[in-house]
Design a protein around this motif. Structure first.
Motif, PDB file in Angstrom:
ATOM      1  N   MET A  22      54.732  15.437  21.624  1.00  0.00           N
ATOM      2  CA  MET A  22      56.090  15.375  21.070  1.00  0.00           C
ATOM      3  C   MET A  22      56.813  16.666  21.422  1.00  0.00           C
ATOM      4  SD  MET A  22      55.366  13.578  17.367  1.00  0.00           S
ATOM      5  CE  MET A  22      57.051  13.649  16.822  1.00  0.00           C
ATOM      6  N   LYS A  25      59.772  21.699  18.405  1.00  0.00           N
ATOM      7  CA  LYS A  25      60.983  22.071  17.674  1.00  0.00           C
ATOM      8  C   LYS A  25      60.577  23.133  16.660  1.00  0.00           C
ATOM      9  CE  LYS A  25      63.453  18.362  19.082  1.00  0.00           C
ATOM     10  NZ  LYS A  25      64.624  18.320  19.819  1.00  0.00           N
ATOM     11  N   GLY A  54      57.799  20.260  15.024  1.00  0.00           N
ATOM     12  CA  GLY A  54      58.257  19.046  15.688  1.00  0.00           C
ATOM     13  C   GLY A  54      57.156  18.169  16.245  1.00  0.00           C
ATOM     14  N   ARG A  55      55.910  18.593  16.145  1.00  0.00           N
ATOM     15  CA  ARG A  55      54.795  17.839  16.727  1.00  0.00           C
ATOM     16  C   ARG A  55      53.889  17.259  15.641  1.00  0.00           C
ATOM     17  NH1 ARG A  55      53.490  21.948  21.656  1.00  0.00           N
ATOM     18  NH2 ARG A  55      55.106  21.122  23.025  1.00  0.00           N
ATOM     19  N   SER A 112      63.382  13.818  16.987  1.00  0.00           N
ATOM     20  CA  SER A 112      62.017  13.868  17.529  1.00  0.00           C
ATOM     21  C   SER A 112      61.386  12.482  17.560  1.00  0.00           C
ATOM     22  CB  SER A 112      61.140  14.808  16.713  1.00  0.00           C
ATOM     23  OG  SER A 112      61.542  16.141  16.908  1.00  0.00           O
ATOM     24  N   SER A 115      62.722  10.530  20.522  1.00  0.00           N
ATOM     25  CA  SER A 115      62.611  11.166  21.835  1.00  0.00           C
ATOM     26  C   SER A 115      61.817  10.284  22.797  1.00  0.00           C
ATOM     27  CB  SER A 115      61.932  12.527  21.711  1.00  0.00           C
ATOM     28  OG  SER A 115      60.556  12.347  21.417  1.00  0.00           O
TER      29      SER A 115
END
Length: 131
Positions: A22, A25, A54-55, A112, A115
């Motif tokens: 991902m 962020k 973000g992951r 996210s 995405s």
């Protein structure tokens, strides 16, 4: 390769294994509790996602002690979201998805979760999933 069952520990492990793909962020941290009603085996399925920078770093069955936010929905709605037959916004507006907790923080994750990287990794897992 045999199919894995949707929302099983194996399914969640496959998502988690791919979570580092991902987009990063920095500072975007979130814990989301999911509660899925009307599961085929009866009752509810509880699982959670932990997102750091973000992951996706954890996707596991169980209940968080203090989740930042939560999503409650029926199993059929969850399948439609996962297979992209339904957009999350439609589920929220129609009341099929019930958010709780820090909804503003949940909204911050939307880019996210939409995405190309996230879509690609979920597509891989869904290709090996039995619903």
């Amino acid at each position: 390769m045999p199919k894995i069952k949707y929302l099983s520990p194996e399914y969640l492990a496959e998502l988690e294994k791919r979570g580092d793909r991902m987009p990063e962020k920095p500072g975007l941290n979130l814990e989301i509790q999911h509660v899925i009603r009307e599961a085929p085996e009866g009752g509810e399925i509880a699982y959670y996602f932990r997102i750091r920078d973000g992951r996706l770093v954890a996707a596991r069955r169980g209940t968080l002690e203090r989740p930042m936010c939560s999503l409650r929905m029926a199993y059929k709605t969850s399948v439609k979201l996962s297979t992209r037959e339904m957009k999350a916004l439609v589920g929220l507006v129609t009341g099929k998805i019930r958010p709780g907790g820090d909804v503003a923080r949940l909204r911050s994750m939307i880019p996210s979760l939409q995405s190309p990287e996230f879509i690609a990794l979920t597509d891989e897992v869904h290709a090996m999933t039995e619903y």
